[in-house]
Design a protein around this motif. Structure first.
Motif, mmCIF file in Angstrom:
data_model
loop_
_atom_site.group_PDB
_atom_site.id
_atom_site.type_symbol
_atom_site.label_atom_id
_atom_site.label_comp_id
_atom_site.label_asym_id
_atom_site.label_seq_id
_atom_site.Cartn_x
_atom_site.Cartn_y
_atom_site.Cartn_z
ATOM 1 N N LEU A 23 40.946 65.614 11.985
ATOM 2 C CA LEU A 23 39.771 66.365 11.574
ATOM 3 C C LEU A 23 38.786 65.401 10.930
ATOM 4 N N ALA A 24 37.519 65.626 11.146
ATOM 5 C CA ALA A 24 36.466 64.845 10.481
ATOM 6 C C ALA A 24 35.442 65.830 9.938
ATOM 7 N N ARG A 25 35.094 65.641 8.680
ATOM 8 C CA ARG A 25 34.082 66.515 8.085
ATOM 9 C C ARG A 25 33.076 65.674 7.329
ATOM 10 N N ALA A 26 31.867 66.192 7.227
ATOM 11 C CA ALA A 26 30.784 65.468 6.563
ATOM 12 C C ALA A 26 30.932 65.575 5.050
ATOM 13 N N VAL A 27 30.676 64.451 4.378
ATOM 14 C CA VAL A 27 30.634 64.407 2.919
ATOM 15 C C VAL A 27 29.233 63.965 2.536
ATOM 16 N N PRO A 28 28.471 64.827 1.851
ATOM 17 C CA PRO A 28 27.098 64.451 1.514
ATOM 18 C C PRO A 28 27.068 63.373 0.438
ATOM 19 N N PRO A 29 26.026 62.535 0.448
ATOM 20 C CA PRO A 29 25.918 61.540 -0.613
ATOM 21 C C PRO A 29 25.672 62.227 -1.949
ATOM 22 N N GLY A 80 29.125 58.586 -4.906
ATOM 23 C CA GLY A 80 29.445 57.891 -3.672
ATOM 24 C C GLY A 80 28.356 58.042 -2.633
ATOM 25 N N PRO A 81 28.413 57.190 -1.613
ATOM 26 C CA PRO A 81 27.364 57.200 -0.595
ATOM 27 C C PRO A 81 27.522 58.279 0.463
ATOM 28 N N GLY A 82 28.626 58.983 0.461
ATOM 29 C CA GLY A 82 28.845 59.990 1.487
ATOM 30 C C GLY A 82 29.331 59.366 2.777
ATOM 31 N N GLY A 83 29.470 60.180 3.787
ATOM 32 C CA GLY A 83 29.949 59.694 5.079
ATOM 33 C C GLY A 83 30.803 60.743 5.744
ATOM 34 N N ALA A 84 31.883 60.288 6.376
ATOM 35 C CA ALA A 84 32.795 61.185 7.073
ATOM 36 C C ALA A 84 34.165 61.108 6.409
ATOM 37 N N GLU A 85 34.700 62.256 6.064
ATOM 38 C CA GLU A 85 36.059 62.311 5.538
ATOM 39 C C GLU A 85 36.981 62.583 6.709
ATOM 40 N N PRO A 129 49.383 64.425 6.853
ATOM 41 C CA PRO A 129 48.132 63.738 7.186
ATOM 42 C C PRO A 129 47.613 62.923 5.997
ATOM 43 N N GLN A 130 46.964 61.824 6.305
ATOM 44 C CA GLN A 130 46.356 60.967 5.291
ATOM 45 C C GLN A 130 44.849 61.168 5.326
ATOM 46 N N ARG A 131 44.204 61.033 4.191
ATOM 47 C CA ARG A 131 42.760 61.249 4.093
ATOM 48 C C ARG A 131 42.072 59.918 3.832
ATOM 49 N N LEU A 132 40.937 59.709 4.498
ATOM 50 C CA LEU A 132 40.183 58.470 4.355
ATOM 51 C C LEU A 132 38.694 58.799 4.398
ATOM 52 N N LEU A 133 37.921 58.213 3.488
ATOM 53 C CA LEU A 133 36.468 58.380 3.495
ATOM 54 C C LEU A 133 35.860 57.186 4.208
ATOM 55 N N ALA A 134 35.209 57.433 5.337
ATOM 56 C CA ALA A 134 34.496 56.396 6.088
ATOM 57 C C ALA A 134 33.045 56.442 5.620
ATOM 58 N N GLU A 135 32.692 55.562 4.689
ATOM 59 C CA GLU A 135 31.371 55.584 4.076
ATOM 60 C C GLU A 135 30.293 55.270 5.095
ATOM 61 N N GLY A 136 29.264 56.087 5.094
ATOM 62 C CA GLY A 136 28.126 55.865 5.976
ATOM 63 C C GLY A 136 28.357 56.236 7.425
ATOM 64 N N GLU A 137 29.523 56.749 7.774
ATOM 65 C CA GLU A 137 29.833 57.128 9.154
ATOM 66 C C GLU A 137 29.461 58.587 9.391
ATOM 67 N N SER A 138 29.238 58.906 10.631
ATOM 68 C CA SER A 138 28.947 60.280 11.027
ATOM 69 C C SER A 138 30.239 60.943 11.500
ATOM 70 N N PRO A 139 30.476 62.193 11.126
ATOM 71 C CA PRO A 139 31.689 62.864 11.617
ATOM 72 C C PRO A 139 31.689 63.043 13.132
ATOM 73 N N ALA A 140 30.503 63.053 13.752
ATOM 74 C CA ALA A 140 30.437 63.199 15.207
ATOM 75 C C ALA A 140 31.036 61.986 15.919
ATOM 76 N N ALA A 141 31.072 60.841 15.258
ATOM 77 C CA ALA A 141 31.643 59.633 15.849
ATOM 78 C C ALA A 141 33.170 59.666 15.866
ATOM 79 N N TRP A 142 33.769 60.643 15.184
ATOM 80 C CA TRP A 142 35.225 60.716 15.085
ATOM 81 C C TRP A 142 35.718 62.082 15.544
ATOM 82 N N PRO A 143 35.666 62.356 16.848
ATOM 83 C CA PRO A 143 36.169 63.647 17.335
ATOM 84 C C PRO A 143 37.693 63.711 17.183
ATOM 85 N N PRO A 144 38.234 64.910 17.025
ATOM 86 C CA PRO A 144 39.693 65.047 16.936
ATOM 87 C C PRO A 144 40.380 64.471 18.172
#
Length: 138
Positions: free
Chosen positions: A71-77, A81-86, A97-112
């Motif tokens: 799963l990828a969800r948007a995290v607003p800045p 933090g700078p926000g990105g995709a969780e 499952p493990q959770r990771l914040l990809a700073e500055g990334e778009s959730p659309a770039a990480w489809p399930p």
């Protein structure tokens, strides 16, 4: 919540116990014990901070696993933090499952279902830190 309940219980026990001890022995006899407990509490807190610092500075890399994106969800800045995709990732060696914040990334770039390479570091004594590996593998 457990910390708050623990502190409340400790404060109530200390109040009742200290009141009874003060009535029985008086402040002059209890003062050295109170000071020793105060110094011990601050010393343990400082030791914990020092251990945490040494744990993080002693990080070492471990094998780079490939994880499947669940799963990828948007995290607003925000202010913290700078926000990105969780990203919620399924690693081969873990069941949860493990959770990771990809700073500055778009959730659309990480489809399930997409595979992500991670650069994982383990702490000296505990904990793991991870970040996404560059797409070129470097």
């Amino acid at each position: 919540m457990f910390t708050a309940l623990g502190l409340l219980a400790a404060a109530l026990l200390l109040r009742w116990g200290l009141r009874a001890a003060l009535r029985r022995h008086g402040w002059p006899r209890l003062r050295p014990w109170a000071l020793a407990l105060w110094v011990l509490a601050w010393g343990l807190g400082g030791a914990g901070l020092l251990a945490s610092h040494f744990n993080q500075t002693g990080r070492h890399p471990v094998a780079e696993p490939e994880a499947r994106v669940l799963l990828a969800r948007a995290v607003p800045p925000g202010a913290h933090g700078p926000g990105g995709a969780e990203l919620y990732l399924q690693l081969p060696d873990t069941s949860a499952p493990q959770r990771l914040l990809a700073e500055g990334e778009s959730p659309a770039a990480w489809p399930p279902g997409r595979v992500a390479r991670l650069q994982v570091q383990a702490g000296r004594w505990w904990g793991r830190w991870g970040r996404l590996a560059p797409p070129g593998g470097g």
